[in-house]
Design a protein around this motif. Structure first.
Motif, PDB file in Angstrom:
ATOM      1  N   SER A  28       0.753  -1.391  -0.074  1.00  0.00           N
ATOM      2  CA  SER A  28       0.128  -0.076  -0.025  1.00  0.00           C
ATOM      3  C   SER A  28       1.022   1.314   0.046  1.00  0.00           C
ATOM      4  O   SER A  28       0.266   2.450   0.343  1.00  0.00           O
ATOM      5  N   SER A  29       2.019   1.250  -0.381  1.00  0.00           N
ATOM      6  CA  SER A  29       2.919   2.209  -0.460  1.00  0.00           C
ATOM      7  C   SER A  29       2.885   3.024  -1.854  1.00  0.00           C
ATOM      8  O   SER A  29       2.391   2.425  -2.970  1.00  0.00           O
ATOM      9  N   HIS A  30       3.309   4.224  -1.918  1.00  0.00           N
ATOM     10  CA  HIS A  30       3.067   5.188  -3.192  1.00  0.00           C
ATOM     11  C   HIS A  30       4.660   5.499  -3.534  1.00  0.00           C
ATOM     12  O   HIS A  30       5.134   6.327  -2.808  1.00  0.00           O
ATOM     13  N   ASP A  36      -1.358   7.032   4.538  1.00  0.00           N
ATOM     14  CA  ASP A  36      -2.426   6.889   5.601  1.00  0.00           C
ATOM     15  C   ASP A  36      -2.427   5.396   6.236  1.00  0.00           C
ATOM     16  O   ASP A  36      -2.804   5.224   7.368  1.00  0.00           O
ATOM     17  N   TRP A  37      -2.437   4.812   5.231  1.00  0.00           N
ATOM     18  CA  TRP A  37      -2.884   3.164   5.562  1.00  0.00           C
ATOM     19  C   TRP A  37      -1.804   2.667   6.731  1.00  0.00           C
ATOM     20  O   TRP A  37      -2.051   2.053   7.897  1.00  0.00           O
ATOM     21  N   HIS A  38      -0.410   2.839   6.378  1.00  0.00           N
ATOM     22  CA  HIS A  38       0.513   2.699   7.560  1.00  0.00           C
ATOM     23  C   HIS A  38       0.367   3.149   8.710  1.00  0.00           C
ATOM     24  O   HIS A  38       0.545   2.704   9.616  1.00  0.00           O
ATOM     25  N   LEU A  39       0.083   4.531   8.662  1.00  0.00           N
ATOM     26  CA  LEU A  39      -0.266   5.443  10.029  1.00  0.00           C
ATOM     27  C   LEU A  39      -1.248   4.619  10.847  1.00  0.00           C
ATOM     28  O   LEU A  39      -1.229   4.301  12.094  1.00  0.00           O
ATOM     29  N   GLY A  43      -0.194   2.462  13.792  1.00  0.00           N
ATOM     30  CA  GLY A  43      -0.731   2.995  14.883  1.00  0.00           C
ATOM     31  C   GLY A  43      -1.615   2.254  15.623  1.00  0.00           C
ATOM     32  O   GLY A  43      -1.629   2.163  16.905  1.00  0.00           O
ATOM     33  N   ALA A  44      -2.526   1.386  15.088  1.00  0.00           N
ATOM     34  CA  ALA A  44      -3.323   0.591  15.826  1.00  0.00           C
ATOM     35  C   ALA A  44      -2.753  -0.533  16.723  1.00  0.00           C
ATOM     36  O   ALA A  44      -3.305  -0.798  17.808  1.00  0.00           O
ATOM     37  N   LEU A  45      -1.663  -0.862  16.016  1.00  0.00           N
ATOM     38  CA  LEU A  45      -0.753  -2.174  16.730  1.00  0.00           C
ATOM     39  C   LEU A  45      -0.294  -1.436  17.910  1.00  0.00           C
ATOM     40  O   LEU A  45      -0.179  -2.105  18.965  1.00  0.00           O
ATOM     41  N   ILE A  85       4.527   8.438  11.568  1.00  0.00           N
ATOM     42  CA  ILE A  85       4.184   7.132  11.945  1.00  0.00           C
ATOM     43  C   ILE A  85       4.988   6.795  13.111  1.00  0.00           C
ATOM     44  O   ILE A  85       4.562   6.225  14.233  1.00  0.00           O
ATOM     45  N   VAL A  86       6.443   6.951  12.856  1.00  0.00           N
ATOM     46  CA  VAL A  86       7.284   6.651  14.468  1.00  0.00           C
ATOM     47  C   VAL A  86       6.928   7.403  15.479  1.00  0.00           C
ATOM     48  O   VAL A  86       6.936   6.789  16.652  1.00  0.00           O
ATOM     49  N   ASP A  87       6.610   8.750  15.315  1.00  0.00           N
ATOM     50  CA  ASP A  87       6.069   9.466  16.426  1.00  0.00           C
ATOM     51  C   ASP A  87       4.801   8.932  16.943  1.00  0.00           C
ATOM     52  O   ASP A  87       4.672   8.959  18.536  1.00  0.00           O
ATOM     53  N   PHE A  88       3.900   8.594  16.186  1.00  0.00           N
ATOM     54  CA  PHE A  88       2.575   8.057  16.907  1.00  0.00           C
ATOM     55  C   PHE A  88       2.936   6.794  17.469  1.00  0.00           C
ATOM     56  O   PHE A  88       2.454   6.481  18.787  1.00  0.00           O
TER      57      PHE A  88
END
Length: 353
Positions: A28-30, A36-39, A43-45, A85-88
Motif C-alpha cells: 500500500s505504499s506510493h 495513511d494506511w501505514h499510519l 498506529g493501531a498495533l 508514523i514513528v512519532d505516533f
C-alpha cells in the motif's frame, strides 16, 4: 507478572512487554512512501499494547521491493514520510522498528489479492537480481550480481539504516529470511557461485556478514540490531538449522542483539510441517547454539501458549502476525487473561476488562 508482559531491555532500549509485531507487507505504499494506511495500521498495533511495532519489509533500493507497492527507505523523502508514523507509535508506548530488506529474485511481484506472480517490465516491473541465475518457481531467472555490486550492497544497507535513524526508529532488523536476497545467498538451493560469495557456509554468509557489519557501524551503540533468519528451507539439500545456528553465532560476534527466527520461503517445493508454534524449536536451537536472545514466530495465537514459550526458556519474545491483523488489541486482552496490566489509551479505558 507473566513473562509475556514483563519488560525486556536490549542495549539502551526497553520494550514494555514481549508481544511483538512481525513485519507484514501491506502492498500500500506510493513510490516507496508509507501512506495513511501505514499510519493507521501500525498506529493501531501500538494502541493495542504491543511492545515492538515493526514495519513491513522496507527496501533499501527500488529493485529490492517485493512489489511495486512496497515500502522503501532508499531516499530522504521516504524517511521523512515515516516520521509521523514513528512519532505516533512511540507516543503510544511501543518501540518503533524497521525491517531493512532486499527481495532479490522474488522482487517485482503482484500483491496477493492481485494474483501474486511476477510483474513484467512492460507492466511496471523490473529485472530481478540474485546470487546466481536460478529462477524461483516459474518466474524469470535473476541477473547474477557482480562482485562490484556485492561490494556496494553493504554500504547501501547502511545508508538505509542512517535514514531509518533520522526517521526516529529505535530498532533495525536486517531481513535475511523467506527467500529474499540475503537468504538466497545463504541457501545452496539458490547460490551456485564459485567465487568468494558462494561455496561453503563462510562464502554463502559473506554478504550477510558484510551487511550486518556495515549497519552495526552506523546504528547507534544504544539501539538494538536484529536479524531475521529462515532456520530451514524445508527442502532436502537446502539450508538447515545447524548451519543457521553457526551463522547466528557469527552474528553475535558482530553485535547483533536478537535473531528473529522464521523458516522457509526459498523454494516452492518446501513441505512445511505447520502447526501451533511449529517454528519455536528452531528458535530454541539457535538460542542455545549462539547465546543470542531470539524471537519466536509462527502460529502463536493463544496467550497461555505464548507465555509457556517464554516460561520454558524457548524464546525471549514472541512475534505475532495474522493474529494481530485479526485483533490489534490482542495484547490487551491477553494481559487480562493472564492477570496482568498493560497499556490502554485513555480514550479506550471504558472498554478495559
Amino acid at each position: 507478572m507473566s513473562l509475556l508482559f514483563s519488560p525486556l531491555t536490549l542495549r539502551g532500549t526497553t520494550f514494555r512487554n514481549r508481544v511483538w509485531v512481525s513485519p507484514m507487507c501491506q502492498y500500500s505504499s506510493h513510490h516507496g512512501h508509507p501512506t495513511d494506511w501505514h499510519l493507521v495500521h501500525l498506529g493501531a498495533l501500538a494502541q493495542g499494547g504491543a511492545g515492538l511495532v515493526m514495519t513491513e519489509a522496507t527496501a533499501v533500493v527500488p529493485e529490492g521491493r517485493i512489489s511495486p507497492e512496497d515500502a522503501g527507505i532508499w531516499n530522504d523523502e521516504q524517511a521523512a514520510a515515516y516520521e509521523r508514523i514513528v512519532d505516533f507509535v512511540r507516543g503510544q508506548g511501543a518501540v518503533p522498528g524497521i525491517q531493512l530488506a532486499h527481495a532479490g529474485r522474488k522482487a517485482s511481484t503482484r500483491a496477493p489479492w492481485r494474483g501474486r506472480g511476477y510483474v513484467p517490465v512492460e507492466q511496471g516491473g523490473w529485472e530481478t537480481v540474485g546470487p546466481s541465475p536460478v529462477a524461483y518457481a516459474d518466474w524469470p531467472a535473476p541477473r547474477e550480481l557482480t562482485p562490484d555490486a556485492l561490494r556496494e550492497l553493504p554500504g547501501i544497507w547502511a545508508d538505509g539504516a542512517r535514514r531509518a535513524l533520522r526517521a526516529g526508529f529505535e530498532v533495525a532488523e536486517i531481513h535475511a529470511a523467506h527467500g529474499y536476497l540475503l537468504h538466497e545467498f545463504l541457501s545452496p538451493l539458490s547460490n551456485r557461485r564459485t567465487d568468494a560469495w558462494g561455496g561453503d557456509l563462510d562464502g554463502r554468509s559473506r554478504l550477510l556478514v558484510d551487511v550486518v557489519d556495515a549497519v552495526r557501524a552506523v546504528w547507534p551503540d544504544d539501539r538494538p540490531l536484529f536479524v531475521r533468519l529462515s532456520a530451514t528451507d524445508w527442502v532436502p539439500g537446502g539450508l538447515e538449522v545447524d548451519e543457521v545456528a553457526r551463522v547466528a553465532t557469527r552474528l553475535a560476534e558482530l553485535g547483533v542483539d536478537l535473531v528473529d527466527v522464521s523458516s522457509g520461503g526459498n523454494s516452492p517445493d518446501a513441505r512445511i510441517a505447520a502447526g501451533p508454534g511449529y517454528q519455536v524449536p528452531f528458535a530454541t536451537e539457535i538460542k542455545e547454539a549462539s547465546g543470542l536472545p531470539v524471537g519466536a514466530v509462527g502460529l502463536i495465537t493463544e496467550p497461555r501458549q505464548a507465555e509457556k514459550i517464554l516460561a520454558d526458556g524457548e524464546a525471549d519474545a514472541v512475534f505475532l502476525g495474522r493474529e494481530l491483523l485479526r485483533n490489534p488489541h490482542w495484547p490487551q486482552l491477553a494481559a487480562a487473561e493472564l492477570g496482568d496490566d498493560v497499556y490502554w489509551p485513555d480514550q479506550y479505558l471504558r472498554a478495559r476488562p
